[in-house]
Enzyme design. Structure first.
Site, PDB file in Angstrom:
ATOM      1  N   CYS A 198      35.096  39.102  37.897  1.00 23.31           N
ATOM      2  CA  CYS A 198      35.929  38.376  37.196  1.00 23.31           C
ATOM      3  C   CYS A 198      35.768  36.522  38.184  1.00 23.31           C
ATOM      4  O   CYS A 198      35.696  37.816  39.467  1.00 23.31           O
ATOM      5  CB  CYS A 198      36.932  38.957  37.074  1.00 23.31           C
ATOM      6  SG  CYS A 198      38.301  37.712  36.276  1.00 23.31           S
TER       7      CYS A 198
ATOM      8  N   CYS B  59      45.482  40.808  41.987  1.00 27.04           N
ATOM      9  CA  CYS B  59      43.825  41.822  41.008  1.00 27.04           C
ATOM     10  C   CYS B  59      42.699  41.817  41.995  1.00 27.04           C
ATOM     11  O   CYS B  59      41.987  41.323  42.568  1.00 27.04           O
ATOM     12  CB  CYS B  59      43.657  41.040  39.744  1.00 27.04           C
ATOM     13  SG  CYS B  59      42.053  41.658  38.917  1.00 27.04           S
TER      14      CYS B  59
ATOM     15  N   CYS C  80      42.680  48.022  38.367  1.00 27.56           N
ATOM     16  CA  CYS C  80      41.897  47.375  37.730  1.00 27.56           C
ATOM     17  C   CYS C  80      41.147  46.844  38.846  1.00 27.56           C
ATOM     18  O   CYS C  80      41.008  46.196  39.103  1.00 27.56           O
ATOM     19  CB  CYS C  80      42.177  46.876  36.439  1.00 27.56           C
ATOM     20  SG  CYS C  80      40.641  46.140  35.391  1.00 27.56           S
TER      21      CYS C  80
ATOM     22  N   CYS D  95      40.459  51.211  27.822  1.00 27.77           N
ATOM     23  CA  CYS D  95      40.803  50.380  28.473  1.00 27.77           C
ATOM     24  C   CYS D  95      38.293  50.096  28.694  1.00 27.77           C
ATOM     25  O   CYS D  95      38.297  50.374  29.310  1.00 27.77           O
ATOM     26  CB  CYS D  95      41.552  50.402  29.689  1.00 27.77           C
ATOM     27  SG  CYS D  95      41.446  48.559  30.082  1.00 27.77           S
TER      28      CYS D  95
ATOM     29  N   GLU E  78      34.067  49.901  35.315  1.00 27.63           N
ATOM     30  CA  GLU E  78      35.141  50.759  35.416  1.00 27.63           C
ATOM     31  C   GLU E  78      35.307  50.867  33.603  1.00 27.63           C
ATOM     32  O   GLU E  78      35.371  49.548  32.773  1.00 27.63           O
ATOM     33  CB  GLU E  78      35.949  50.477  35.586  1.00 27.63           C
ATOM     34  CG  GLU E  78      36.548  50.617  37.005  1.00 27.63           C
ATOM     35  CD  GLU E  78      37.800  50.356  37.901  1.00 27.63           C
ATOM     36  OE1 GLU E  78      37.861  50.114  39.022  1.00 27.63           O
ATOM     37  OE2 GLU E  78      38.774  50.057  37.232  1.00 27.63           O
TER      38      GLU E  78
ATOM     39  N   CYS F 139      43.266  35.753  40.418  1.00 26.87           N
ATOM     40  CA  CYS F 139      44.469  35.527  40.070  1.00 26.87           C
ATOM     41  C   CYS F 139      44.544  37.036  41.023  1.00 26.87           C
ATOM     42  O   CYS F 139      43.725  37.384  41.867  1.00 26.87           O
ATOM     43  CB  CYS F 139      44.362  36.872  38.623  1.00 26.87           C
ATOM     44  SG  CYS F 139      44.427  36.250  37.357  1.00 26.87           S
TER      45      CYS F 139
END
Length: 353
Positions: free
Chosen positions: A112, A119, A339, A105, A92, A116
């Site tokens: 990832c 997220c 995100c 961004c 993205e 978290c």
């Protein structure tokens, strides 16, 4: 075999590569201008560049390694691009409109591993790091979109806050910064660039020593170890006792204010006692606390958005304690705002192509 992106070379690396391959070092300036000022999408469009050099570039590098998979446009002008990499992975990139300019961004990793718990980026584990060229090309894709719209707009700000942990892809991220800052190219000033990290302390020290003069943001999200470990597993390895000295070192070395990112989660980290604890943790540091209303994610249904009154009370508590802070203006709330959310949805849908 897929060729590497030409955008992955810094100006110095391009100059050295040309010299190594028997071409004059000075030809780098012309190639650089075609890439970043004239923004060609094919080497053959570099009409005044030595033909042998063009053949060499074409053999070794590619200008376009990303393709647009889909995009979402918000009523506020935010555009979220879902881009396909040459290996088929999706990432993205987001264009946001501000009063001060146009911000992009960028993503630094495919997936990832920071973990978290609130997220969307971490819903899909890290597959690989992006090359510096793949990160730069995200900016170029957005700029080419703006060029096609034809209003003479340009990307003026960058936030390295997309999918992934930038400091876990450190060398490629640093090369990316050098490329986009270059005054002969995109010429995006370091003070218009913000890099975000979840708190990799050793890399914060290294980054500080590089004196790049870009802005640094720390994803804190909790004022104590017990709570931060519960919502951010990285805190087990790098607790606040390790993170805060690294932050202090960066502030001292850069002589810059640091940004503290704090996502407000209903009844989890948004109470007055949390605000008071955060104020105590911040003390008199040169820091700006950015309070972020949470964008709910279906897969993380245990977390909800804080009530507006709660957000304002949290803000007021910090202000009364002398903490410089603000509530982030939201962008793209009518599209997949979180995100990693658009990518996650696309990865779950059956692919018909």
């Amino acid at each position: 075999m897929n060729k590497e992106s030409i955008y992955g070379l810094t100006f110095e690396q391009l100059s050295a590569w040309l010299l190594e391959h028997g071409h004059k070092k000075g030809r780098a300036s012309k190639v650089w201008e075609w890439l970043y000022r004239k923004r060609v999408t094919s080497f053959v469009d570099m009409v005044d560049v030595n033909k042998d050099l063009l053949t060499l570039l074409e053999k070794n590098y590619s200008i376009q390694t990303l393709t647009e998979h889909t995009k979402q446009e918000s009523a506020d002008g935010t555009i979220k691009f879902l881009l396909k990499l040459s290996d088929g992975n999706l990432i993205e990139t987001v264009l946001m409109r501000h009063k001060y300019g146009l911000s992009v961004c960028v993503t630094t990793q495919v997936g990832c591993n920071i973990g978290c718990s609130f997220c969307a980026s971490g819903l899909l584990k890290k597959d690989r790091d992006l090359s510096s060229g793949e990160i730069v090309e995200q900016i170029m894709k957005v700029q080419l979109h703006l060029d096609q719209v034809g209003k003479g707009e340009r990307v003026s700000h960058i936030v390295v806050m997309g999918i992934g942990e930038p400091f876990d892809n450190f060398e490629n991220m640093v090369d990316f910064l050098e490329i986009v800052k270059d005054q002969k190219g995109l010429e995006i000033g370091p003070r218009h660039i913000t890099v975000s990290t979840s708190g990799l302390a050793d890399k914060i020290y290294e980054f500080a020593d590089m004196k790049l003069q870009v802005n640094l943001a720390i994803s804190l999200h909790a004022p104590n170890n017990e709570l931060r470990t519960r919502i951010m597993k990285i805190n087990r390895a790098i607790p606040l006792e390790k993170l805060m000295p690294a932050i202090d070192y960066y502030i001292e070395k850069s002589n810059r204010r640091i940004t503290i990112e704090y996502i407000l989660l209903k009844d989890v980290n948004d109470q007055k006692e949390h605000a008071l604890e955060l104020a105590e943790l911040m003390g008199d540091r040169r820091a700006y606390v950015n309070l972020i209303p949470y964008n709910p994610v279906d897969e993380h249904s245990q977390y909800q958005r804080s009530e507006e009154r709660t957000v304002l009370d949290f803000y007021d508590t910090l202000k009364k304690k002398g903490i410089t802070c603000g509530i982030r203006i939201e962008h793209g709330t009518d599209i997949d705002a979180a995100c990693g959310q658009l990518r996650s949805k696309q990865m779950k849908e059956p692919q018909t192509k």
